[in-house]
Every structure is written in structure tokens, then in C-alpha cells.
Design a protein around this motif. Sequence first.
Motif, PDB file in Angstrom:
ATOM      1  N   GLY A   1      39.454  44.155  43.131  1.00 15.41           N
ATOM      2  CA  GLY A   1      38.576  44.910  42.248  1.00 15.41           C
ATOM      3  C   GLY A   1      38.863  44.706  40.774  1.00 15.41           C
ATOM      4  O   GLY A   1      38.360  45.461  39.938  1.00 15.41           O
ATOM      5  N   SER A   2      39.630  43.677  40.427  1.00 12.16           N
ATOM      6  CA  SER A   2      39.978  43.417  39.025  1.00 12.16           C
ATOM      7  C   SER A   2      38.965  42.447  38.414  1.00 12.16           C
ATOM      8  O   SER A   2      39.016  41.243  38.677  1.00 12.16           O
ATOM      9  N   LEU A   3      38.073  42.978  37.590  1.00 14.09           N
ATOM     10  CA  LEU A   3      37.104  42.133  36.913  1.00 14.09           C
ATOM     11  C   LEU A   3      37.777  41.196  35.902  1.00 14.09           C
ATOM     12  O   LEU A   3      37.402  40.014  35.820  1.00 14.09           O
ATOM     13  N   PRO A   4      38.771  41.653  35.114  1.00 16.77           N
ATOM     14  CA  PRO A   4      39.439  40.729  34.194  1.00 16.77           C
ATOM     15  C   PRO A   4      40.024  39.503  34.890  1.00 16.77           C
ATOM     16  O   PRO A   4      39.927  38.387  34.385  1.00 16.77           O
ATOM     17  N   SER A   5      40.624  39.698  36.070  1.00 13.78           N
ATOM     18  CA  SER A   5      41.192  38.565  36.799  1.00 13.78           C
ATOM     19  C   SER A   5      40.101  37.607  37.256  1.00 13.78           C
ATOM     20  O   SER A   5      40.269  36.381  37.216  1.00 13.78           O
ATOM     21  N   ALA A   6      38.962  38.178  37.709  1.00 13.53           N
ATOM     22  CA  ALA A   6      37.852  37.342  38.158  1.00 13.53           C
ATOM     23  C   ALA A   6      37.289  36.507  37.014  1.00 13.53           C
ATOM     24  O   ALA A   6      36.872  35.359  37.225  1.00 13.53           O
ATOM     25  N   LEU A   7      37.271  37.049  35.808  1.00 11.28           N
ATOM     26  CA  LEU A   7      36.760  36.305  34.660  1.00 11.28           C
ATOM     27  C   LEU A   7      37.779  35.275  34.168  1.00 11.28           C
ATOM     28  O   LEU A   7      37.409  34.153  33.787  1.00 11.28           O
ATOM     29  N   ALA A   8      39.051  35.639  34.184  1.00 14.40           N
ATOM     30  CA  ALA A   8      40.084  34.725  33.693  1.00 14.40           C
ATOM     31  C   ALA A   8      40.290  33.537  34.623  1.00 14.40           C
ATOM     32  O   ALA A   8      40.744  32.471  34.184  1.00 14.40           O
ATOM     33  N   ALA A   9      39.935  33.690  35.909  1.00 14.77           N
ATOM     34  CA  ALA A   9      40.154  32.609  36.873  1.00 14.77           C
ATOM     35  C   ALA A   9      39.405  31.336  36.510  1.00 14.77           C
ATOM     36  O   ALA A   9      39.782  30.234  36.927  1.00 14.77           O
ATOM     37  N   TRP A  10      38.358  31.465  35.699  1.00 15.66           N
ATOM     38  CA  TRP A  10      37.556  30.285  35.350  1.00 15.66           C
ATOM     39  C   TRP A  10      38.263  29.389  34.346  1.00 15.66           C
ATOM     40  O   TRP A  10      37.761  28.303  34.011  1.00 15.66           O
ATOM     41  N   ALA A  11      39.438  29.786  33.896  1.00 19.13           N
ATOM     42  CA  ALA A  11      40.242  28.889  33.060  1.00 19.13           C
ATOM     43  C   ALA A  11      40.803  27.732  33.879  1.00 19.13           C
ATOM     44  O   ALA A  11      41.076  26.653  33.331  1.00 19.13           O
ATOM     45  N   VAL A  12      40.952  27.930  35.185  1.00 23.84           N
ATOM     46  CA  VAL A  12      41.535  26.879  36.034  1.00 23.84           C
ATOM     47  C   VAL A  12      40.655  25.629  36.079  1.00 23.84           C
ATOM     48  O   VAL A  12      41.140  24.517  35.822  1.00 23.84           O
TER      49      VAL A  12
END
Length: 426
Positions: free
Chosen positions: A167-178
Motif C-alpha cells: 500500500g505504499s504509493l511512494p515506493s510504487a512511484l520510485a520503482a520506475w527509477a530501475v
Amino acid sequence: MRENRVGGPGLGSRATTGLILLALVMVSINLRPAITTVAGVMNQVHGVYGLDPSLLALLGTLPVLAFGISGPVGPWLARRLGTGRAVAVALLALAAALILRATVPALLLPGTFLAGMAIMSASVLVPQIVKSNRGTGWWTGLCTMGFGLGAALGAGLVQPLEQAFGGSLPSALAAWAVPALLGAFLIHRSGGRTTSTPPSPGTASQVPGPASPVSGSASPLRKQRTAWAVTAFFGLQAMLYFAITSWLAVYLVSRGLSPSEAAALLAWFSLAGLPASLLAPVLAGRPRILRVMAPGLGISVALALVGVLVAPVGLQFLMVGILGVVQSAGFGLAMALVVIRSAGPQSAGRLSAMSQGFGFALASLGPLGAGLLHTMTGGWEVTFWALAAEALVLAGAGFLAIRGPLVSVEPAEASLQPASKAGSLR
């Protein structure tokens, strides 16, 4: 211009060409998720980041505004680092911006702006690399399809990723750095350098398409009407795209769909257009088709927008899909025009910077204008009719973009265009 070396000592020309094309596609995939991930969860941003609801329209506009301001950055970096390294640096900056805006609430807006600058810096160099490698319409098509695929993945995976991260939206958005880091590695490895020698004088144009006479002494871009027509076409289709991707999910929720259903339809909007974004640059290389395609796409987008507005909820899957097809075809044609209507790699790079710089500055008005019209009227009818009217102007820009001489900033490039191929689509 300084260029990186391509590949390693053991790579043959075919392997090198394949690596460059793979790198270009990977770069293209990274140039939309920063926008569509946020658009797909726009209704959650206020609660998670404490952003004032009145700033949501600004959040959708910031990356496009950054596009318009940062057009010269890519060519500037390429002159100093080489094209491949310049794109790699832009993707590294994109990865950093994605992480910062997702994990530091105070940096949501500045990080989004920085992400837009990084995207633009890489985007303007893609046509130059295609032209330098004498890429066909399939090259441009694969790159534009990569844009659409990235947009679809961003919109469609953000909520599943949010659930996967507890349920962490920040993590879901930051994952696109990969994937941005992966793209930086691939383009740096390939270098984006020309894999074959330039054509000698008298050979055919590098990219299939209508050729036109160019003068021996090149005039500034601002004085070349073809450059302005291509810029207008690019800007208008981008304005429509960003207005749609910023507000389509919100509009669908207002029609009674759940946020997850609306996000899924936003992803479908991008997925449905993937074949069109691939084929449009290929078909644009055929003058008879281009005569109809360039103005016809604007008319088709206008009709599709009206369809989404008036269709019942049960038909939105169909209508959103049709809108995705014609909108993606318009973007594919816009990218193809930069390559087809330029005389050589340097001209393609300069035209790309102009069309995307000025074009995205115009496009920044799309999300903001659509949001303001919705706020002022309390509904979506005026917004959709205004966008449909803009699509008709797009048709006019397409009509003008395929006429006139090729864009040339270098006399040496101009001399490569054979007189036998001269003649615009009059």
C-alpha cells in the motif's frame, strides 16, 4: 560532435546496430511513466502527499512545461559528451528525480519538473540517433511504440505495484527509477553512434519518405516554414495527449467508474495505440498515404474525443481504445516528420529540439487548460469540445507540414538531397 564508441571490439555491425536499436527502444519506454504513473493515481496524491487539490492541474502541467523550457539541454549535452552519453546522463537524472519526488513530499512538484527536464533532454536526441544510423521508418516506429508502451506500463502497473509494496504509493512511484537506470546503461553501452558511413552525394534520402528541394545555403530554422509546420503539428498533438492522459481517469471516475477501472482504461488508452505508433512512421514513408494521413489524423482525433464524451459507460472501453489508436498514430507521425522532413542528422537534431521545445511549451497548456475549463464549467462537455476543436487545427498543421522544402541547417546536408527526388506533396 563528439560521439561514443559503439559496443566492444568483438561486436559486428549487425550486433552493434541491434544494440543501438534495443537501447533506443529502452530509452523511449522510460520517457512517459513519470507522467502516467501520477495521472493514474491523481485521486490519491492529495491524501498521500498533502498536496492542495488546486495544485493537481499544476502537477499535470509541470513535466510538459519542463519539456518546453529544456529543449536545448539535450543538444548542449550531446556536443560536450557525445549523443549516447548525453542520453545516459539524462536518464540518470530522471532516475534521481523519480526517487526524490516519490520519497520526499516537499519535492513532489520540483522533482516532477526535474523529471520533465530529463525526459526532454533524452527525447530530443532520439531522432538524431535514428537519422545518424540511417534508420528506416521501423526504427522510428519502434521508438514511438516504446513511448506508448512506457505510458501504458506506467498507468497500468502503478496500482499493482502499490499493492505489492504493502500500500505504499511512494515506493510504487520510485520503482520506475530501475528501468531508467537500465536504459542509461544500455544507451551508454551502445553509444548511439552511426554504424555505417554517410551516403555519398546523389544517393537516396536516409529515411523513406517524400523528399523536397533544399537550397545550397541553409537558412535559420525560424525562417523555414516547414520547420514551423512540423513544430505546430508536434505541439498540438502533444497538447492533446497530455490533456487526455492528465484528466481521462478523473473524467471516467465522474462517469461512475471506480478509480481502479479508470486507471485500467487509461492504460488501455496507451496499449491500444501501440500498433498504430509502430505503423504510422512506416506508412508515413509512402507519399500517397502521407497526403491523407497527416490531415486525416487530426479529424479522427476530434471524432474520437466526441465519442468518448457522448458514449455510455458500457462503450467507454471501445471509445477509449479508438482514441488511443488515433492519438498514438498522431504521435508516431509527429516523430516521423522530424526525421522525414529533415535533410540530415544535424538538421534532424535541430528540428527535433525546435519541434519538441516549442511544441511542448505549447503542450503545457493542455492539462492546465483542460483542468481550468472543467473547474469553470463544473462539467466536461466544454473541455472535450475545446479539445476536439484543437484536433481540427492539428489537421491543418499536418496538411502544411508535408509541403515545402526539407528542413536544413547544414549546406553539406542539403547537397546530399538529389534533385531527382525533389518535390513536396503538393
